[in-house]
Enzyme design. Structure first.
Site, PDB file in Angstrom:
ATOM      1  N   HIS A 276      41.783  42.826  28.725  1.00  0.00           N
ATOM      2  CA  HIS A 276      42.410  43.856  29.255  1.00  0.00           C
ATOM      3  C   HIS A 276      41.533  44.568  30.402  1.00  0.00           C
ATOM      4  O   HIS A 276      40.243  44.875  30.100  1.00  0.00           O
ATOM      5  CB  HIS A 276      43.151  44.815  28.272  1.00  0.00           C
TER       6      HIS A 276
ATOM      7  N   ARG B 124      46.087  38.514  39.321  1.00  0.00           N
ATOM      8  CA  ARG B 124      45.171  38.238  38.430  1.00  0.00           C
ATOM      9  C   ARG B 124      43.793  38.314  39.096  1.00  0.00           C
ATOM     10  O   ARG B 124      43.592  37.930  40.322  1.00  0.00           O
ATOM     11  CB  ARG B 124      45.094  37.034  37.621  1.00  0.00           C
TER      12      ARG B 124
ATOM     13  N   CYS C 214      43.706  41.605  34.561  1.00  0.00           N
ATOM     14  CA  CYS C 214      45.068  41.838  35.242  1.00  0.00           C
ATOM     15  C   CYS C 214      44.499  42.717  36.738  1.00  0.00           C
ATOM     16  O   CYS C 214      43.487  43.280  36.639  1.00  0.00           O
ATOM     17  CB  CYS C 214      45.932  42.663  34.768  1.00  0.00           C
TER      18      CYS C 214
END
Length: 234
Positions: free
Chosen positions: A128, A205, A196
């Site tokens: 993340h 991405r 992300c």
């Protein structure tokens, strides 16, 4: 009557607004606190496991001929990642799997179909950017030549950042053995970091590629740039 309806609607909007604010606070603050603690515990446990396992027989193994560990079960630890560009205190656990059970708590997840650290092919991981420990928050700050280190029970694997690119979520060939060329036989040792993009979104991405530079056993100690962080009590 109309005034009463407007008042009720106004109160509902205020309530919804407060709920959204609390949700954002939970996402951007609380999940990071929880994940940071879980990841620190995982790093400490792996360091203990490395100490308990002792030194492996690395006779005949040079910097370009690394020992390759076996892939563990889903949710089990592979190693510890160090990226000096992300800060002098950056050390994160690398865990087998890329499901929410891994990424939302334990940090860097290893795509189970890809190579292990140091192996020929593509050692691909995900993480993340802004929540759940934000392990790859600064992935866009990597500069060509930056080192990325991965420590496992076998030793320290060094990769050198090469370049990044922005792709659509559907472009899964970035984690192929030869990134971008599915089905092609790999010849090189590659690391791919995925996260992300944009920073507060997920419509794309961001992909960071690094190439293998060398390996050294745990018995040789950590590479100098991360020696202080790894510590004397390895």
């Amino acid at each position: 009557m109309v005034g009463g309806v407007i008042q009720v609607l106004g109160e509902l909007l205020i309530t919804v607004g407060l709920i959204l604010i609390l949700f954002v606070v939970w996402q951007l603050w609380w999940t990071n606190l929880e994940s940071d603690k879980a990841q620190a515990d995982a790093v400490d446990q792996m360091k203990q496991n490395f100490r308990d396992s002792g030194s492996l027989d690395d006779s005949g193994k040079g910097p370009e001929d690394p020992i390759i560990g076996e892939a563990p079960a889903h949710g089990q630890g592979i190693g510890i990642m160090y990226i000096p560009r992300f800060g002098e205190a950056y050390e994160r656990p690398v865990i087998q799997g890329t499901g929410r059970d891994v990424l939302d708590t334990l940090g860097v997840g290893h795509y189970e179909s890809t190579a292990m650290p140091g192996d020929i092919g593509n050692f691909a991981v995900a993480g993340h950017r802004q929540t759940n420990g934000k392990v790859f928050d600064q992935i866009d700050k990597l500069v060509t030549g930056d080192r990325i280190y991965v420590r496992t029970a076998q030793g320290y694997y060094t990769y050198v950042f090469r370049n990044n690119e922005i792709v659509l979520p559907s472009q899964t060939d970035v984690i192929a053995p030869v990134p971008g060329y599915p089905g092609e036989e790999p010849q090189d040792r590659i690391m791919t970091l995925t996260s992300c993009n944009p920073r507060f979104g997920s419509t794309e991405r961001i992909i960071a590629y690094a190439v293998f530079e060398g390996w050294q056993p745990n018995s040789a100690g950590p590479p100098p740039p991360i020696a202080d962080l790894v510590g004397k009590d390895q």
